[in-house]
Every structure is written in C-alpha cells, then in structure tokens.
Design an enzyme around this catalytic site. Structure first.
Site, PDB file in Angstrom:
ATOM      1  N   PRO A  83     -13.496 -40.100  -0.769  1.00  0.00           N
ATOM      2  CA  PRO A  83     -14.460 -41.184  -0.330  1.00  0.00           C
ATOM      3  C   PRO A  83     -15.178 -41.577  -1.648  1.00  0.00           C
ATOM      4  O   PRO A  83     -15.417 -40.914  -2.613  1.00  0.00           O
ATOM      5  CB  PRO A  83     -15.543 -40.455   0.637  1.00  0.00           C
ATOM      6  CG  PRO A  83     -14.863 -39.542   1.397  1.00  0.00           C
ATOM      7  CD  PRO A  83     -13.781 -38.982   0.359  1.00  0.00           C
ATOM      8  N   CYS A  84     -15.423 -42.808  -1.834  1.00  0.00           N
ATOM      9  CA  CYS A  84     -15.698 -43.415  -2.903  1.00  0.00           C
ATOM     10  C   CYS A  84     -17.052 -43.153  -3.721  1.00  0.00           C
ATOM     11  O   CYS A  84     -17.395 -43.133  -4.656  1.00  0.00           O
ATOM     12  CB  CYS A  84     -15.417 -44.806  -3.248  1.00  0.00           C
ATOM     13  SG  CYS A  84     -16.271 -45.752  -1.835  1.00  0.00           S
TER      14      CYS A  84
END
Length: 383
Positions: A83-84
């Site tokens: 996840p960024c």
C-alpha cells in the site's frame, strides 16, 4: 529443473502470482495479505502455496522460512504492491533489521528481499508514486533496494498495451541482483492512452507508432460471448462459442459459466440506466442530484474499459454500465476485463466483497507478461 519459486506479498486474490504461473516457468510458494477473504481466494487458486492472512509486520521471516523449508537464496522472485501510504516516512536501512515491528509496509517488502535474496523483485504501485513529493518517495524506495544489493529500473505502463481490455495504468519497478540486466517487455498491442505524464518520456513504456501491432482488446472483445442477462438475472451456461482469441483464452479450461449474475437494480436506478450514455450528462437532471462525470455511464464497446474499480457492480460509483444492456457489469464481466480466466475461483458469496477482490487485483495477464520477461532473463522456458 523445477519451476522457479515466487513469493507474492500483499497478494490479494493472487492475480499477480497467477500471471507468473501462467508462463509455465514459475510456481507461487507463498502469499500473505491482511484480508482473510482475499487470502481464501489466493488459497483456492494456489492450493500448494503457504497462504497467510495476517499483518505482514507480525510475521517472523525466520518462522515463514521454516514453514516453507526455503531459506536464503531459495526464492527466485518476490512480487508485490505494498500500500502506498507511508513511503514518505521510509527510514533509511530500517529494513536491514528484518523483523523490526516498526517497519513500514514497504520496509517489510524490502526486508523479505533482504532475507531471501531473490534473483529478481517486481514492485507494483500507483502511478502517482513517480511524481509524489517530486519523486522523492520513489527515490527512497530505490535507495532501499540499492542498499540491499539490487539494481532497479522502473516504467509506467498501461495494461491495455499488453493485451488487457482495460486502460489500467501502473508503475512497475523491477530489481535484479547487482550486475544483472533488466529487459522490459515490449508492448504487444497498439493504443496511446491518457497518462499522468512524466518529465522523462522514456519512463512511459508505450508502443512504437510504426510497430504494426494489433489494437488493444476492447470491452466487447472481452465479454461479447457471455449471454445477455437482465438486472437481477443469472446465467450459468455459455450461449455461444468464443468470438475472439481473448475470449477463447479466458475459457481455455472449459469450465461452466460462473459469477454471471447481474445486480438487482431498483426501479429508479433502472430508469437512470436506460438513459445512460458516455457520461453523466446523458442522465436527465431530475433523476440524479450529484456525481462525477463518469458515474451512471456506459462502457464504450469499441474501446478498452477504463480502470475497473471495486464498485463496478454499482452504476452510481463509476463507468460500469454494460454497453448495450440496461444494467451494471456482472462479476464475470468485471473479471474478464481484469483478465482473470473463467476457471479462477473467488471465495465468498457476497457480490460487493467479490467485486472488491476483482477491482483491487493486479491483472493476471499483466503478471504473465512481466513473468515471461523475467523467465527469459533467468534462462527458463515458458509455455
């Protein structure tokens, strides 16, 4: 020689790893994700792999190695899309402490790389990572891999240029042990699609204008063989043979038709859908109060779909109405646009939960393209 071993981190349904396996050169041995239902799906489609539903930060890599019987240098490729959130807080070299519970999710990915020392890594993420904070976050990601002894390179690519009937744009970073070479796959399909752009056009993996490639597959190239269904109806048998090579490939296993069930829309929504066109402007103002331009709109039959979202069964959320039928896409149609084969099994029976699994996935066909390039670099034969 046995098949090359792949770990799929933040695996979701396992679409990325599935694509690698479709090459015939790889086997997925491990998958981990926080969402139990997604891991159930991963497990259904990778029954021989170790599948873990847990926070990756709570898993000891040494314990995972013992369960797998695979230690340093025994894994060939690690893939995944952390996840960024949190790239901007990467702390230099934290991942060298392989079981530090304070690691960010990206640092966990890096720690797996440092622990197992795969020959290649493939890191997939949102396109915005290339320009966020002027590229500082992406630089930090590359610096971590550099410390671990990996040369890296990255490109922005559109899945439609690689045979997926969807304009899904992603950032792909490939890493190889120091001194190795990285050879990017060449686009297989024509089409120049909208992009966020980048100051260095060489970072965009686009087809050559004179390459003579076939056009990217369209929505109807992907789904026209599926029988018509009205809102609330289900079909369990194919009504015709495959009409395109893409459809034939998705139906290769000869499985019965599943997940071809249309959302039961309300009378009001059906009225809105009957007016639907290319954007929200087609809807009479008295029927809706608000929405983005792509809401309540039909897919173009002669173009690849826009990015399939987690809400593609609900017309109020995005562009997901069938080109000709008055309803949102079925789960099977969404899966087709994401390049899942028809025999891919999804755990659970909740429509929204399955749509979320499909919309969040890496298209398997994109994984296959990248897997084929890496298999070639490793001297492995592909199917």
């Amino acid at each position: 020689m046995g098949r090359l071993k792949v770990m799929d981190l933040f695996c979701g349904t396992g679409g990325f790893g599935r694509g690698f396996e479709r090459t015939g050169a790889f086997e997925v041995v491990y998958g981990i994700d926080l969402l139990p239902l997604s891991v159930d799906t991963f497990r259904l489609n990778h029954p021989r792999a170790l599948a873990v539903a847990a926070d990756i930060r709570a898993q000891s890599r040494a314990a995972v190695a013992d369960r797998l019987g695979l230690h340093r240098d025994a894994v060939d490729v690690i893939v995944g899309g952390p996840p960024c959130q949190g790239f901007s807080s990467i702390r230099p070299h934290r991942s060298s402490r392989f079981d530090d519970p304070r690691n960010s999710l990206f640092e966990e990915f890096a720690a797996y790389v440092g622990y197992w020392r795969p020959r290649f890594l493939v890191f997939e993420n949102v396109v915005g990572l290339a320009t966020h904070r002027g590229g500082a976050d992406l630089d930090a990601v590359r610096a971590e891999f550099d410390v671990l002894g990996y040369d890296t390179d990255w490109r922005i690519l559109n899945a439609a240029n690689f045979g997926v009937p969807q304009k899904r744009e992603r950032l792909i970073l490939i890493g190889v042990q120091r001194g190795g070479s990285i050879d990017w796959p060449a686009p297989t399909h024509a089409g120049w699609f909208r992009t966020i752009g980048h100051r260095d056009p060489a970072r965009l993996l686009r087809p050559e204008a004179a390459a003579g490639l076939p056009p990217a597959p369209t929505v109807m190239d992907a789904i026209s063989d599926l029988p018509p269904v009205r809102a609330g109806e289900t079909a369990t048998r194919y009504a015709s043979p495959p009409r395109t090579d893409y459809q034939a490939a998705r139906r290769a296993a000869g499985e019965p038709l599943t997940l071809h069930s249309a959302t039961r829309h309300t009378d009001r929504m059906l009225e809105i859908v009957r007016h639907a066109g290319s954007n929200i402007a087609s809807i009479p103002p008295h029927l809706i109060s608000s929405g983005f331009s792509s809401c309540y709109s039909r897919l173009d039959p002669d173009e690849p779909a826009p990015t399939v979202t987690v809400n593609f069964v609900h017309p109020a959320s995005n562009k997901c109405i069938h080109p000709f039928q008055d309803r949102a896409l079925t789960l099977r149609e969404g899966a087709r646009l994401q390049s899942f084969d028809d025999d891919f099994r999804f755990a659970g029976s909740n429509r929204n939960a399955t749509a979320k699994q499909i919309g969040n996935a890496v298209p398997p066909l994109l994984g296959e393209v990248l897997g084929s390039a890496i298999a070639a670099a490793l001297g492995a034969a592909v199917a």
